[in-house]
Design an enzyme around this catalytic site. Sequence first.
Site, mmCIF file in Angstrom:
data_model
loop_
_atom_site.group_PDB
_atom_site.id
_atom_site.type_symbol
_atom_site.label_atom_id
_atom_site.label_comp_id
_atom_site.label_asym_id
_atom_site.label_seq_id
_atom_site.Cartn_x
_atom_site.Cartn_y
_atom_site.Cartn_z
ATOM 1 N N GLY A 155 0.820 -1.217 0.000
ATOM 2 C CA GLY A 155 0.000 0.000 0.000
ATOM 3 C C GLY A 155 0.852 1.264 0.000
ATOM 4 O O GLY A 155 0.502 2.266 -0.633
ATOM 5 N N ASP A 156 1.984 1.216 0.699
ATOM 6 C CA ASP A 156 2.874 2.391 0.759
ATOM 7 C C ASP A 156 3.554 2.616 -0.593
ATOM 8 O O ASP A 156 3.695 3.752 -1.042
ATOM 9 C CB ASP A 156 3.931 2.199 1.853
ATOM 10 C CG ASP A 156 3.293 1.808 3.172
ATOM 11 O OD1 ASP A 156 2.238 2.384 3.507
ATOM 12 O OD2 ASP A 156 3.813 0.905 3.854
ATOM 13 N N CYS A 157 3.971 1.531 -1.245
ATOM 14 C CA CYS A 157 4.597 1.655 -2.576
ATOM 15 C C CYS A 157 3.567 2.160 -3.585
ATOM 16 O O CYS A 157 3.868 3.028 -4.416
ATOM 17 C CB CYS A 157 5.154 0.305 -3.027
ATOM 18 S SG CYS A 157 6.554 -0.220 -2.019
ATOM 19 N N ALA A 172 2.967 5.907 -2.931
ATOM 20 C CA ALA A 172 4.111 6.731 -3.349
ATOM 21 C C ALA A 172 4.116 6.904 -4.863
ATOM 22 O O ALA A 172 4.365 7.999 -5.387
ATOM 23 C CB ALA A 172 5.413 6.087 -2.899
#
Length: 316
Positions: free
Chosen positions: A257-259, A262
Amino acid sequence: MKKLVCAGEILVEIMAERIGQSFLAPGPLVGPFPSGAPAIFIDQAARLGQPAGLIAAVGDDDFGRLNIERLRADGADISAIKVHRGAATGTAFVTYETDGSRHFVYNIKHSAAGLIEIGAEARTLLASADHFHVMGTSLFSPEVIEVARIGIETVKARGGTVSFDPNIRKEMLDLPGMRDALHFVLSKTDVFLPSGPELFIFAKAADEESAVREMLDHGISAVVIKKGAQGAVHYDKTGRTASPGFVVDEIDPTGAGDCFAAAFVSFWLRGETPEKALRIANGCGALAVTKKGPMEGIASLATVEAFVATARTGTP
Ligand code: ADP
């Protein structure tokens, strides 16, 4: 190019080697791997060539050095990562269940990560930022909520934008000041990136389209809903765009989810279409799950562009 800043926890992650292995008995571990949602986010943005810096704190130990060196090597601005002599770098220990779920033992609040503050270096970084990204996981104490508030207000005062990935567990809602903090963050958000069911923590409506309408009516420019292997859906005032996920073998879902966030935010800041931003973000999310360790699957721009050009997609 526009500069992204995020503030929050840096951790190392250490995981049980085998699926089904518990921490109730000694067993083989793998790691340490660099981790912490804000660090993953900033590292992925930097690997895509976006100017990106992190406000964070680590201990004066090898776990801290591991993280700082990874971020530096990948091109992130590490000038506002403070090294504390009196505290250890935060840790997360993970076990994987046979049903695919994960269990975490965290030491964040009482580690160096809990000592994050806006010092001179952080102010300098924020003074050059065009965009501030907020992670729900990082709002774990009044002190870090205050850091997020200053980040948002500084960047907004410069005419910049804000994105918000709630990544929030329901039990966190009862922490002191959390509901007010979430309300404040949402009121300043331009790009909102919930995972499927999280949307309904923030909206009154019970169906996706009406819940999104509520968000857009509150002044949010874009709502991007992450749907795991199925990909993601983007909504703005002009309509809905769905983009299917890529077919990969999932080894470790931590960090996807963070990738994804970003990559989406980096391409949104470049003025790319929702179709292009979603495709690259789905590519980064898919590649992220193919490696053990939250940052190990982070792809460069060249790698993700080559991947999305040839990889097979599933059903949106
Ligand atoms: P979060 O980690 O925030 O809950 P998701 O699990 O929805 O978010 O994952 C974020 C994104 O990563 C998805 O929208 C998708 O693009 C990608 N992704 C996650 N899991 C997979 C998977 N098993 N196969 C392919 N892509 C995935």
